[in-house]
Motif scaffolding. Structure first.
Motif: not given
Length: 373
Positions: A23-33
């Motif tokens: 795997g590559r180009d990994l991102a962790l995306l979090l929900q905004d408030y």
């Protein structure tokens, strides 16, 4: 070992594990408030970028549906994994693989659950996760309210719940709380009078009193009396908090509630509002009311109960008229038919109601939805 991991090393650890699969180009995306976008968490090894809108994106689809999404592209397959923890969703983990086979999918489902648990655990030791989720400045009152909240949603074998507050970055006096104690679901929604820090302080006392009484395993009448005394003794006779406290037996579907000044909850069946759950008037907590009226109803499998505060229906539209409960119910019916799951319904309903009210949020508002399977 993960239990001794510094929060700053979450990203490198996840990158290393996904890298074992190529795997590559990994991102962790979090929900905004505000629940409008998924925001990249910064860190070593994590891909940066702009916030991703939840509506209309592959990442948003994985987030709203709670299932992995795979998007073929020129250099492989972009994978979007929802980060679920007990039915609540932290965000989405995304990366690119050359190809995805069933063995990878089985591993990645388990891995995503571990990542979600790691993020929730480590968020108690750092501000970085909270900071990443902010797309606007947050008021001190809102900071207090968000620190009080339980997870915004929960899905277990017999029951699912989801709640939302608005305006997310400025909310002050509205809040909610819930707990599943064995087979009984306990729920409270509250709306403290006033605005700003005064309202947030009163809401904090009300939620604290509710939790304290609930954890003493006393009935709804005693919980109401305890909250009433706490507000009256702390703030005096000119202050009050409207509230609604519920208990749902998740085996039998037996629902009990005390409505202390809130709009009547809505009973939704087959994705249509069937009726308002009417009950005799009980004074708001803080007014020294007499014995509260406990209402009862036996739900059918699949029934939903929607609790809401008056900020959703008393807001005035551009023409000066109140938005009103009839228009509110009409939009509940429309959203129920277009969304799956309590979390998606509550989020979509909050956003569409704000839009239809002309974007106005002069008062706090709460939505809380319960579904009994």
């Amino acid at each position: 070992m993960a239990h001794g991991l510094s929060p700053a090393l979450i990203g490198p650890l996840i990158v290393a594990e996904v890298g074992r699969l190529g795997g590559r180009d990994l991102a962790l995306l979090l929900q905004d408030y505000g629940q409008l976008a998924l925001v990249p968490l910064s860190g070593l090894g994590l891909a940066a970028g702009e916030p991703v809108p939840i509506d209309g994106s592959p990442a948003g689809s994985a987030f709203l549906r709670g299932v992995p999404v795979e998007v073929p592209q020129a250099d492989g397959v972009r994978v979007y994994l929802p980060l679920l923890d007990g039915g609540d969703e932290v965000g989405v983990l995304t990366f690119t693989l050359d190809a995805v086979v069933d063995e990878d999918r089985r591993f990645l489902r388990r891995f995503a659950a571990l990542v979600a648990d790691l993020l929730i655990t480590k968020s108690g030791y750092t501000d970085r996760i909270f900071q990443a989720r902010r797309l606007e400045p947050m008021s001190v009152a809102a900071e207090i309210q968000w620190s009080l909240l339980p997870p915004l949603s929960m899905t277990v074998a017999r029951v699912a719940v989801a709640g939302i507050l608005e305006p997310a970055y400025q909310v002050a006096g509205d809040s909610f709380d819930y707990a599943l104690n064995d087979d009984v679901l306990h729920v409270a929604t509250i709306d403290a009078m006033g605005h700003g820090l005064d309202a947030a302080t009163m809401a904090t006392v009300a939620i604290g009193a509710y939790r304290h009484a609930r954890r003493a395993d006393i009935g709804l009448a005693e919980i109401y009396a305890f909250m009433d005394r706490a507000i009256a003794e702390q703030f005096g006779p000119d202050h009050f908090v409207t509230a609604q406290m519920m208990r749902l037996d998740t085996v039998s579907g037996h629902l009990q509630w005390v409505n202390a000044g809130h709009p009547q909850p809505l009973l939704i069946r087959d994705h249509v509002v069937l009726e308002r759950l009417e009950s005799a008037t009980t004074l708001p907590v803080g007014f020294g009311g007499e014995e509260p009226v406990i209402s009862e109803r036996v739900l059918r499998h699949g029934d939903r109960v929607l609790c809401f505060t008056d900020g959703l229906v008393e807001e005035r539209e551009a023409g000066g008229e109140q938005f009103g409960e009839d228009q509110f119910i009409d939009w509940v019916n429309r959203v129920e038919r277009s969304q799956d799951g309590v979390r998606a319904v509550v989020r979509a309903l909050s956003h569409v109601l704000k839009e239809k009210r002309g974007g106005r949020t002069s008062d706090d508002a709460t939505l809380f939805l319960i579904e009994w399977y």
